[in-house]
Structures are given as C-alpha cells and as structure tokens.
Design a protein around this motif. Structure first.
Motif, PDB file in Angstrom:
ATOM      1  N   ASP A 184      39.675 -14.071  -8.940  1.00  0.00           N
ATOM      2  CA  ASP A 184      39.955 -12.684  -8.906  1.00  0.00           C
ATOM      3  C   ASP A 184      40.744 -12.475  -7.653  1.00  0.00           C
ATOM      4  O   ASP A 184      40.362 -12.432  -6.384  1.00  0.00           O
ATOM      5  CB  ASP A 184      38.554 -11.904  -8.436  1.00  0.00           C
ATOM      6  N   GLU A 185      41.983 -11.693  -7.834  1.00  0.00           N
ATOM      7  CA  GLU A 185      43.199 -11.618  -6.896  1.00  0.00           C
ATOM      8  C   GLU A 185      42.772 -10.770  -5.927  1.00  0.00           C
ATOM      9  O   GLU A 185      43.408 -10.890  -4.666  1.00  0.00           O
ATOM     10  CB  GLU A 185      44.414 -11.213  -7.805  1.00  0.00           C
ATOM     11  N   ALA A 186      41.898  -9.691  -6.016  1.00  0.00           N
ATOM     12  CA  ALA A 186      41.429  -8.707  -5.162  1.00  0.00           C
ATOM     13  C   ALA A 186      40.950  -9.425  -3.889  1.00  0.00           C
ATOM     14  O   ALA A 186      40.778  -8.856  -2.856  1.00  0.00           O
ATOM     15  CB  ALA A 186      40.680  -7.714  -5.692  1.00  0.00           C
ATOM     16  N   THR A 187      40.359 -10.723  -4.198  1.00  0.00           N
ATOM     17  CA  THR A 187      39.343 -11.263  -3.131  1.00  0.00           C
ATOM     18  C   THR A 187      40.238 -12.015  -2.089  1.00  0.00           C
ATOM     19  O   THR A 187      39.998 -12.679  -1.228  1.00  0.00           O
ATOM     20  CB  THR A 187      38.387 -12.315  -3.462  1.00  0.00           C
ATOM     21  N   TRP A 188      41.401 -12.617  -2.591  1.00  0.00           N
ATOM     22  CA  TRP A 188      42.564 -13.706  -2.107  1.00  0.00           C
ATOM     23  C   TRP A 188      42.950 -13.187  -0.726  1.00  0.00           C
ATOM     24  O   TRP A 188      42.839 -13.699   0.385  1.00  0.00           O
ATOM     25  CB  TRP A 188      43.592 -13.653  -2.817  1.00  0.00           C
ATOM     26  N   ARG A 189      43.629 -11.851  -0.536  1.00  0.00           N
ATOM     27  CA  ARG A 189      44.212 -11.394   0.600  1.00  0.00           C
ATOM     28  C   ARG A 189      43.293 -11.243   1.846  1.00  0.00           C
ATOM     29  O   ARG A 189      43.354 -11.658   3.069  1.00  0.00           O
ATOM     30  CB  ARG A 189      45.015 -10.205   0.451  1.00  0.00           C
ATOM     31  N   PRO A 190      42.073 -10.822   1.430  1.00  0.00           N
ATOM     32  CA  PRO A 190      41.075 -10.670   2.875  1.00  0.00           C
ATOM     33  C   PRO A 190      40.643 -11.916   3.314  1.00  0.00           C
ATOM     34  O   PRO A 190      40.308 -12.182   4.380  1.00  0.00           O
ATOM     35  CB  PRO A 190      40.168  -9.789   2.258  1.00  0.00           C
ATOM     36  N   ALA A 191      40.340 -12.913   2.329  1.00  0.00           N
ATOM     37  CA  ALA A 191      39.853 -14.259   2.669  1.00  0.00           C
ATOM     38  C   ALA A 191      40.937 -15.032   3.648  1.00  0.00           C
ATOM     39  O   ALA A 191      40.704 -15.589   4.283  1.00  0.00           O
ATOM     40  CB  ALA A 191      39.470 -14.883   1.409  1.00  0.00           C
ATOM     41  N   PHE A 192      42.427 -14.693   3.266  1.00  0.00           N
ATOM     42  CA  PHE A 192      43.322 -15.598   3.737  1.00  0.00           C
ATOM     43  C   PHE A 192      43.731 -15.088   4.893  1.00  0.00           C
ATOM     44  O   PHE A 192      44.641 -15.746   5.447  1.00  0.00           O
ATOM     45  CB  PHE A 192      44.275 -16.254   2.639  1.00  0.00           C
ATOM     46  N   ALA A 193      43.857 -13.808   4.882  1.00  0.00           N
ATOM     47  CA  ALA A 193      44.657 -13.086   5.921  1.00  0.00           C
ATOM     48  C   ALA A 193      44.426 -13.769   7.490  1.00  0.00           C
ATOM     49  O   ALA A 193      43.331 -13.675   7.961  1.00  0.00           O
ATOM     50  CB  ALA A 193      44.217 -11.754   6.122  1.00  0.00           C
ATOM     51  N   GLY A 194      45.406 -13.973   8.115  1.00  0.00           N
ATOM     52  CA  GLY A 194      45.396 -14.708   9.563  1.00  0.00           C
ATOM     53  C   GLY A 194      44.627 -16.003   9.454  1.00  0.00           C
ATOM     54  O   GLY A 194      44.617 -16.333  10.712  1.00  0.00           O
ATOM     55  N   ALA A 195      44.577 -16.841   8.575  1.00  0.00           N
ATOM     56  CA  ALA A 195      43.770 -17.680   8.529  1.00  0.00           C
ATOM     57  C   ALA A 195      44.759 -18.914   8.885  1.00  0.00           C
ATOM     58  O   ALA A 195      45.991 -18.988   8.459  1.00  0.00           O
ATOM     59  CB  ALA A 195      43.079 -18.066   6.990  1.00  0.00           C
TER      60      ALA A 195
END
Length: 314
Positions: free
Chosen positions: A69-80
């Motif tokens: 689910d591409e919509a979940t990728w950015r919030p999970a990886f942001a700033g990590a």
C-alpha cells in the motif's frame, strides 16, 4: 556448548539521528526488537499492518504500514534513519511485493537497512531473501543482513498443533542436523545492528543456537520436557506437502519450507556460529530452555496458543 547467562548485555543508545522503523513490529522477531530498542532509549517507530494487532502501549510510535500500500510508505519512512526489514511469509514475490517500498525508503533518505534474512541465503537464489539481499547490495544504502538459522518458534507456531494433538513432529528433514535458534536471540542481534549502524553496515550475521540437533533429538527434548512421547515422522516431500496443505498452509509457503527442510536433509543447516555471543555478550538460549519456557503452547488440557505465534521464516 555450556548454557550461559540468560540476560542480554545492555545495548548502548544508537549513534544515528532519526527514528528506527521496525516492520513486522508485532511479529516473532519484530516485537522483541521493538522492546530491545525501547529499552536502549532509541526513537522507535513500530510499523504495523492496518487492521492487524497493535503494539503494546509505550514509548514506541505506532504507524500503519503495508508493503503493498503505497499510501503508507511515506509516513512510515519520513525522517527515519534505519529500517528493520521483515518479509511477511505470504509475500513470495519480493521484486513486486517489497522492492517498490524499499525504493521509497531510499528516496525518503533512509540511511541503513537491516534485513531479517535466513541462513545460507547468499548461496540459495531460490529463496525470496536472496532477491532482497541482491537489491540492497546494489541500492547504495548501507545494509546489514541478519541470517538466522531455523527458528525454535516454528515448534510453537506451524508445528504446534501436530505436536500438541498428535504427539508427532512432521518435518521432511531426514537425519540432517539443524542449528535451531531462539527468535529472542535473533532480535537481540538485529537490535544491536540497528543501534550501531556504523559498526554493522556491510556485515552479515548468522545467529544460531548453541547446538545442531537432528529432529529425532528435537523430539526427544520435547518428550522429556512435556512428559509424553513426541514422535518424529520423516515424511518425503510429497507427504509433507499433503500434510502441510491439509493443515492450511498456502502452496507458496509449502514450497519455501520444503526447500528449507531439504537443506537440512542434505546436511547443510547445521552450521554453528558465535554471533549471538559476540553481539550480546552471552550464550544463545538452547532448545531445552525454550521448550521449558513455552511448555503451555503444547498443553493438551487448555489448548493455549503459544506466545511466539506462527512462523516459518526462517
């Protein structure tokens, strides 16, 4: 090898800036990785599948994440800073199921990938982990591979019912030896790699238990600890496949596990390492300790579910 102290060496706070993302954060390895990182004072982002089990309340930040689910990728990886990568067993085609999300992690600026792989993946191009390892090597992102031997937790997961209800262990491994490892030891090794990316980047660790056992010996340990005879059945691959399918295992997992057990049958799963001791400062847990701890999983009275959950990977 003698049994050592059961407590983990204190893990120092990590040396990198940014959250540590743990995928599979409620799973057999991911959950204890989260606990170890939190105990070390790290900034932990526990990535869980929407609609699935939640992480226990605590310092870890829970974020929804789905490899597909591409919509979940950015919030999970942001700033990590780092990501602990766990392949869900049902995702058998990592090239399409997982690599797009890993590419998104790279684009988001993730600077370290720690992959839960499996023992021998570097020489076995058939297993999905080999595809993930090859991509990471060429990704330009520093990586660490954790290649554990076969999990003891498979006895409380995939093989729980047959041991509990039939007093039988159905494994097509012949008389080959397997260096079974407790997933808690694997989690401690993974946490050490996540906490010190500079030390562990570009390295592959293979945590194993302290001894390589045949499944006759595994059945003997189960028998001694449970107080009843557990028989080791030695099915061929066809009989094993039929048994696994009748137990509800998907065909893709039947194929993967058949390959893993074939490696054991051919005598290639018994290699031991000292990696657990090197990274944690203590001996790895042995099978007797594991069976005593998880005895309730095979209780015929209460039919309780094992605390470790089902897994066949590794």
């Amino acid at each position: 090898m003698a049994r050592g102290a059961r407590g983990s060496r204190h893990l120092s706070p990590r040396r990198a800036d940014g959250p540590l993302v743990v995928t599979g954060a409620t799973g057999t390895v991911g959950a204890p990785v989260v606990r170890a990182l939190v105990a070390a004072g790290a900034d932990v982002r526990a990535a869980v599948r929407p609609g699935g089990p939640a992480v226990p309340p605590g310092p870890a930040e829970e974020v929804p994440f789905d490899w597909q689910d591409e919509a979940t990728w950015r919030p999970a990886f942001a700033g990590a800073h780092s990501v602990f990568v766990v392949r869900p067993p049902q995702l058998g085609r990592p090239r399409t199921h997982m690599l797009p999300a890993l590419a998104a992690a790279r684009e988001a600026g993730v600077r370290h990938l720690v992959l839960l792989s499996l023992q021998g993946a570097e020489g076995n191009r058939v297993v999905p982990h080999a595809t993930l390892e090859r991509w990471m090597r060429g990704s330009g992102v520093p990586w660490t591979f954790v290649r554990p031997s076969f999990f003891m937790q498979n006895l409380t997961g995939t093989h729980r019912d047959e041991i509990r209800d039939l007093s039988t262990l159905v494994v097509p491994a012949g008389s080959g030896r397997t260096a079974l490892v407790d997933a808690l030891d694997v989690a401690d090794v993974a946490a050490a790699a996540l906490l010190d990316p500079t030390e562990h980047a570009g390295r592959a660790w293979t945590p194993t238990g302290p001894e390589a056992l045949t499944y006759d010996e595994v059945a003997a340990v189960l028998s001694a600890e449970l107080g009843r005879e557990i028989r080791y059945a030695r099915p061929g691959l066809l009989r094993y496949a039929r048994h696994a399918r009748a137990s509800g295992m998907p065909w893709g997992m039947v194929a993967v596990t058949s390959g893993i057990y074939t490696v054991a049958r051919l005598g290639r799963a018994g290699g031991l390492t000292d990696d657990v001791r090197r990274l944690t400062g203590r001996s790895p847990r042995d099978l007797r300790h594991f069976v005593a701890r998880e005895r309730a999983a095979w209780s015929t009275a209460g039919r309780t579910t094992g605390s470790s959950g089902a897994t066949m990977d590794p």
